[in-house]
Write a protein that holds these residues in place. Structure first.
Motif, PDB file in Angstrom:
ATOM      1  N   ILE A  63       5.165  -2.386  -8.714  1.00  0.00           N
ATOM      2  CA  ILE A  63       4.926  -1.478  -7.582  1.00  0.00           C
ATOM      3  C   ILE A  63       5.203  -0.056  -8.072  1.00  0.00           C
ATOM      4  CG2 ILE A  63       5.742  -0.763  -5.284  1.00  0.00           C
ATOM      5  CD1 ILE A  63       6.770  -3.641  -4.896  1.00  0.00           C
TER       6      ILE A  63
ATOM      7  N   HIS B 102      -3.083   3.334 -10.246  1.00  0.00           N
ATOM      8  CA  HIS B 102      -2.822   2.611  -9.005  1.00  0.00           C
ATOM      9  C   HIS B 102      -4.069   2.439  -8.142  1.00  0.00           C
ATOM     10  CE1 HIS B 102      -0.787   1.150  -5.484  1.00  0.00           C
ATOM     11  NE2 HIS B 102      -1.181   2.184  -4.766  1.00  0.00           N
ATOM     12  N   TYR B 103      -4.934   3.451  -8.124  1.00  0.00           N
ATOM     13  CA  TYR B 103      -6.116   3.399  -7.252  1.00  0.00           C
ATOM     14  C   TYR B 103      -7.094   2.314  -7.711  1.00  0.00           C
ATOM     15  CZ  TYR B 103      -4.068   7.751  -5.733  1.00  0.00           C
ATOM     16  OH  TYR B 103      -3.175   8.691  -5.270  1.00  0.00           O
TER      17      TYR B 103
ATOM     18  N   GLU C  33      -6.051  -0.292  -9.763  1.00  0.00           N
ATOM     19  CA  GLU C  33      -5.246  -1.512  -9.869  1.00  0.00           C
ATOM     20  C   GLU C  33      -5.212  -2.290  -8.553  1.00  0.00           C
ATOM     21  OE1 GLU C  33      -1.806  -1.412  -8.497  1.00  0.00           O
ATOM     22  OE2 GLU C  33      -1.160  -3.351  -9.286  1.00  0.00           O
ATOM     23  N   ARG C  34      -5.066  -1.557  -7.433  1.00  0.00           N
ATOM     24  CA  ARG C  34      -4.972  -2.260  -6.136  1.00  0.00           C
ATOM     25  C   ARG C  34      -6.295  -2.957  -5.792  1.00  0.00           C
ATOM     26  NH1 ARG C  34      -5.342   2.949  -1.957  1.00  0.00           N
ATOM     27  NH2 ARG C  34      -7.269   3.613  -2.898  1.00  0.00           N
TER      28      ARG C  34
ATOM     29  N   GLN D 224      -6.508  -5.976  -8.364  1.00  0.00           N
ATOM     30  CA  GLN D 224      -5.529  -7.012  -8.009  1.00  0.00           C
ATOM     31  C   GLN D 224      -6.012  -7.843  -6.812  1.00  0.00           C
ATOM     32  OE1 GLN D 224      -1.615  -5.763  -6.565  1.00  0.00           O
ATOM     33  NE2 GLN D 224      -0.675  -6.875  -8.242  1.00  0.00           N
ATOM     34  N   LYS D 225      -6.624  -7.176  -5.844  1.00  0.00           N
ATOM     35  CA  LYS D 225      -7.152  -7.878  -4.662  1.00  0.00           C
ATOM     36  C   LYS D 225      -8.186  -8.924  -5.021  1.00  0.00           C
ATOM     37  CE  LYS D 225      -6.604  -4.700  -0.812  1.00  0.00           C
ATOM     38  NZ  LYS D 225      -7.224  -3.453  -0.374  1.00  0.00           N
TER      39      LYS D 225
ATOM     40  N   THR E 125      -2.410  -7.710 -13.044  1.00  0.00           N
ATOM     41  CA  THR E 125      -2.274  -6.295 -13.423  1.00  0.00           C
ATOM     42  C   THR E 125      -0.824  -6.020 -13.821  1.00  0.00           C
ATOM     43  OG1 THR E 125      -1.680  -5.530 -11.201  1.00  0.00           O
ATOM     44  CG2 THR E 125      -4.030  -5.649 -11.707  1.00  0.00           C
TER      45      THR E 125
END
Lengths: 231, 231
Positions: B143, A112-113, A115-116, A119-120, A125
């Motif tokens: 998510i 998640h760290y 991926e965010r 994704q930005k 993703t």
């Protein structure tokens, strides 16, 4: 047609039995050219890489990228940024990248760290779910997690007040457990089970006999499942 | 050497993407001679059997046993007993039996009701975990379920007081949701996401726009994930 941008997949490897990995996870891992793995220590091999080496993944065809993601809080944002830049660079050239992690990346996963950030920057993703450590412990104990009208609570650690969780039938506590006073209270209402290094060398699991002894010097891969005592 | 007694395996088929099934699950299903599946209606094919037919399981070599397990509470213990007797009869002749169910049999699975009877008669039983519906919904929504210091609550249904769950970052509510007053309160603190028929015909998922409309006439395979609104 050449793809302009690669996709970034978070592939969960599962825990416990080495075959506790999904067909989708293996399919994605075998379809990409680049596999990234988190590494918490510069000295030791990535735990995810060790586990993946036992699976039917054609690692000889892959570029393995070790992403340094230490557990310590200091400078961690900087390490995530550096890891994400490495991934973005590969994706920008049209390559797909799979990030492989132990357990389920949807639940406290390190994917998640990265991926965010990725994704930005406009890249696609995707998560591939996996078997969690509490499922693996439940499987080993041969006791279901929840049945009928039972309710479950999942906690990342044992920094919690007894009253917040005492009403729940099943309480799962991840990360190395050490809040002895909490567990002493819990034994009045719940049976406590411990799992250590599931699916790895030094695997142990079972009901806790003696809190002081059993919770002494636990390794990182330890967790507790508490089940409400009936009647 | 002939085995005296067969083993009884609870094999989780997963939910969502058809490849959300583990290698262990497929290995066990392909290794046994008998596969039992739960059937909630006498008129329709077992949901588990429909899903398994899309998987690489050699069903042509297997004896399929449909176990009638209606959802209604009346006489249900009788149906479990009858199902367990059928299984015990096959195990007694030295045959292994796998019971295949959708989702994860460790979490509100029907295997447990048969397994506890079969185990009491001295047979070896074993769970094979799988991907849950809330993991499949989280995957579809892209998510994560929980990250960092977040806490999760898993509920079998929405028969719960708001105050019991409002403090949790992620609330998963299984079974057809219909407690509108609860969800109205929840929208003050949480974002609500709905998943319907994941991995099946009529699949839908997304954030809830309008409670009254979105929760109207839901099918059995529906669930809600509520995520605490930040800031």
């Amino acid at each position: 047609m050449k793809k302009n941008k690669g996709s970034f997949f978070g592939v969960s490897l599962g825990v416990g039995h080495i075959m506790n990995v999904t067909v989708l996870a293996l399919r994605v891992l075998n379809s990409v050219g680049y596999i990234a793995v988190p590494k918490s220590s510069l000295k030791k091999e990535s735990e995810a890489l060790s586990r993946m080496k036992k699976m039917p993944v054609h690692l000889e065809d892959k570029n393995i990228i070790e992403i340094y993601m230490p557990m310590k809080k200091e400078d961690i944002e900087e390490h995530w940024q550096a890891g994400a830049r490495t991934i973005i660079d590969i994706l920008s050239k049209g390559n797909d990248v799979a990030f492989a992690g132990i357990g389920d990346l949807l639940q406290y996963g390190t994917f998640h760290y990265l991926e965010r950030i990725v994704q930005k920057e406009g890249f696609h993703t995707m998560y591939v779910p996996g078997i969690t450590s509490y499922q693996a412990l439940s499987e080993s104990l041969n006791i279901p997690l929840v049945q009928g009208d039972e309710k479950l609570v999942l906690l990342p650690d044992d920094d919690v007040a007894y009253d917040e969780i005492s009403g729940f039938d099943t309480v799962v506590i991840l990360k190395k457990p050490d809040n002895l006073s909490l567990y002493k209270k819990m034994t009045e209402t719940h049976k406590l089970f411990l799992g250590i290094n599931l699916g790895k060398r030094g695997e142990k699991f079972g009901e806790i006999d003696n809190l002081d002894d059993d919770l002494c010097n636990l390794p990182y891969f330890s967790l507790i499942i508490a089940k409400k005592s009936k009647g």
